[in-house]
Enzyme design. Sequence first.
Site, PDB file in Angstrom:
ATOM      1  CG  ASP A 302      -5.024   6.892  11.132  1.00  0.00           C
ATOM      2  OD1 ASP A 302      -5.951   5.893  11.372  1.00  0.00           O
ATOM      3  OD2 ASP A 302      -4.828   6.938   9.887  1.00  0.00           O
ATOM      4  CB  ILE A 303      -0.332   5.357   9.045  1.00  0.00           C
ATOM      5  CG1 ILE A 303       0.400   4.702  10.015  1.00  0.00           C
ATOM      6  CG2 ILE A 303       0.506   5.614   7.746  1.00  0.00           C
ATOM      7  CD1 ILE A 303       1.115   3.356   9.608  1.00  0.00           C
ATOM      8  CD  GLU A 345      -4.792   3.134   9.100  1.00  0.00           C
ATOM      9  OE1 GLU A 345      -5.983   2.987   9.875  1.00  0.00           O
ATOM     10  OE2 GLU A 345      -4.605   4.422   8.715  1.00  0.00           O
TER      11      GLU A 345
HETATM   12  P1  GH3 Z   1      -6.252   8.194   6.191  1.00  0.00           P
HETATM   13  O1  GH3 Z   1      -5.212   9.095   5.813  1.00  0.00           O
HETATM   14  O2  GH3 Z   1      -7.552   9.063   5.921  1.00  0.00           O
HETATM   15  O3  GH3 Z   1      -5.890   7.681   7.573  1.00  0.00           O
HETATM   16  O4  GH3 Z   1      -6.311   7.079   4.849  1.00  0.00           O
HETATM   17  P2  GH3 Z   1      -5.613   5.367   5.005  1.00  0.00           P
HETATM   18  O5  GH3 Z   1      -5.721   5.074   3.874  1.00  0.00           O
HETATM   19  O6  GH3 Z   1      -4.658   5.528   6.062  1.00  0.00           O
HETATM   20  O7  GH3 Z   1      -7.063   5.047   5.911  1.00  0.00           O
HETATM   21  P3  GH3 Z   1      -8.218   3.912   5.690  1.00  0.00           P
HETATM   22  O8  GH3 Z   1      -8.907   3.771   6.639  1.00  0.00           O
HETATM   23  O9  GH3 Z   1      -8.830   4.010   4.259  1.00  0.00           O
HETATM   24  O10 GH3 Z   1      -7.034   2.682   5.282  1.00  0.00           O
HETATM   25  C1  GH3 Z   1      -6.443   1.954   6.419  1.00  0.00           C
HETATM   26  C2  GH3 Z   1      -5.785   0.612   5.662  1.00  0.00           C
HETATM   27  O11 GH3 Z   1      -4.954   0.291   6.562  1.00  0.00           O
HETATM   28  C3  GH3 Z   1      -6.673  -0.245   5.107  1.00  0.00           C
HETATM   29  C4  GH3 Z   1      -6.308  -1.450   5.958  1.00  0.00           C
HETATM   30  O12 GH3 Z   1      -6.143  -2.508   4.753  1.00  0.00           O
HETATM   31  C5  GH3 Z   1      -4.934  -1.218   6.318  1.00  0.00           C
HETATM   32  N1  GH3 Z   1      -4.774  -2.031   7.337  1.00  0.00           N
HETATM   33  C6  GH3 Z   1      -5.070  -2.071   8.767  1.00  0.00           C
HETATM   34  N2  GH3 Z   1      -4.578  -2.922   9.439  1.00  0.00           N
HETATM   35  C7  GH3 Z   1      -3.408  -3.535   8.796  1.00  0.00           C
HETATM   36  C8  GH3 Z   1      -2.302  -4.362   8.953  1.00  0.00           C
HETATM   37  O13 GH3 Z   1      -2.280  -4.958  10.030  1.00  0.00           O
HETATM   38  N3  GH3 Z   1      -1.526  -4.594   7.852  1.00  0.00           N
HETATM   39  C9  GH3 Z   1      -1.435  -3.803   6.636  1.00  0.00           C
HETATM   40  N4  GH3 Z   1      -0.654  -4.251   5.846  1.00  0.00           N
HETATM   41  N5  GH3 Z   1      -2.420  -3.278   6.454  1.00  0.00           N
HETATM   42  C10 GH3 Z   1      -3.501  -2.880   7.213  1.00  0.00           C
HETATM   43 MG    MG Z   2      -4.797   5.997   8.043  1.00  0.00          MG
END
Ligand code: GH3
Ligand code: MG
Length: 572
Positions: A302-303, A345
């Site tokens: 996970d990013i 992500e």
């Molecule tokens: P953590 O280190 O705890 O994983 O923090 P985080 O910010 O990575 O995790 P969080 O779950 O708060 O946020 C994940 C984000 O990923 C929110 C969402 O908008 C973004 N995301 C999910 N799918 C996509 C996508 O296909 N494209 C883009 N640009 N963003 C995405």
């Molecule tokens: Mg993340």
Amino acid sequence: MQLLHLDSDKLFSEKIKNIAQKNGFTYKRAISTNEVFEKFDTGKTGLLVIDEDIDWMLNNESVRVIISRDFICPPIIVITSKKDLRIKKKCFNMGIMGYFEKELFNSSRFVKYLKTIQKETGNIDLIRKIHIAVLDDSQFTLRIMRVFFDMHGINNVAYYQSPSEFLQQKMDYELFLIDLVLPEHDGDDIIEYIREKNQDAMIILMTAYTNENILAHCLSIGANDFILKPLEMKIFMARISSCINHYYLQREISIKNDQLFDMATRDSLTTLYNRAYFAKICEKKVKENLAADLPFSFILMDIDHFKTVNDQYGHLKGDYVLRELAKVLKENLRNSDIIGRWGGEEFTILMDNATVESSTEVAEKIREVIEKHCFNGIRQITVSIGVAQWQKGDDREILFRRLDHSLYLAKLTGRNKVVSNAELHMIQGDKPMTIEWGLFFKSGNDKIDADHSKLIGMLNKFIYLCFDKNKKKEMDNLLIEFAQEIVDHFDREEEILKDYKYQNYKDHKNVHAELVTKTLKLLKNYNDNNLEPINVAKYLVQEVVIGHIVRHDFNFYNIFTHHENENMIVKS
Ligand code: GH3
Ligand code: MG
């Protein structure tokens, strides 16, 4: 393509010109047979339309010459004002394509002829694009074929007279024209040989033998068609065209099928397998690996703080990071590793024939590569990774829970790290690891949250002391305090769960009891000097504090109305 029209009737010629131009032909008009010769262009003239005193023309030697020059003569359509069946028959005998009486001229029938000619020309264009090999021991047949092909501007043809020379080639042609009876070899073993090397090629057999058993045999072992000798050019070209049309159609269908398959199985942003298809492959792989008794592991990645990438650079750049990261994964993993986009992500990898140790090494390598990778103007990207190996008694749910927990631990203990069910690294960089207290842990019940937060604080302190050799006494005291705190906290939590009539209250109480027993045993071991403090710390992190909260306590969080979990750091 050009339509050359021999016509003295200006009005009618305008009509033909219109139709021709609407259908993609250029138009040229001749008003005498001499002009036909002047304006006839072998490379361009694709259709002759003769609308004249046809009787005179049929008796005119020069027109006869054009018509009888079979090799280069384009199709001819006659449009005449005469009604004479004898002439009509004569025209068809000379090989014209179509015949119209001017009075009854039907333009849509005429357009159909134009379309047919265009299609045939298109077919020749297709033949020009493919690579052809001809194998025939007869010099004469080879020469005839060369004439046929040259006349149509088809130059990418390799001619072989000797089978042994032919068999030394790579067989990377798209069309093979093979003589059935050859010295040393026969067409059927040559066909078999080609098919072994080139499954998709078109093979046309050429033979003077019309025995149906032989032909059926050749078709059944893989020839696509046959042509009878002696070769007649129009039939020869038509046969090749039809084969090639079929070939292209098949290829188009297969490309479309591949595209549909990709659409159904791959994530459109990263082109990695989507979650549904990843799960499907896993099912198959799990069975195969279990049957072969091979170890296999999963990686969940996970990013870190990806939300802030979107916030800082915009969603499109966020998408770019996801695509780039998928590329990095593909470049750094084996072909046999199956990579999927698990969710937003989050990425999963199934590693064949890999123990938890070897997959942890791979995960560590990936983590490092990503940390160092330049994401084109975007801040440094890091990832947290969980690793778990399939163990005896696992099912998919159990394994993924363990995998999830490893990832949680990586996130909660500082991010940008790999945690496997075998090992939690207690040192981060050159500092002891710390567990972050955050929204993620909040249950919605203040008392429980205060207890959890206190336990995490004490644990962080203990981890810190583990790395200081002079703090043994302090560490021992803290452990006693910690054990007491766990017991007290479990009592308080159970009280609360009872009040809230938590349906799994009894099970949860049992888990607490087991944990207390295990913890006291562990502390005794430690006091007997059988256990290093760092291992006590690992146990407390993985099993008692974070492990227990994530694995068990999370299940009751929804009984509290005020839980603030919307902003959980990690989604399940
Ligand atoms: P953590 O280190 O705890 O994983 O923090 P985080 O910010 O990575 O995790 P969080 O779950 O708060 O946020 C994940 C984000 O990923 C929110 C969402 O908008 C973004 N995301 C999910 N799918 C996509 C996508 O296909 N494209 C883009 N640009 N963003 C995405
Ligand atoms: Mg993340």
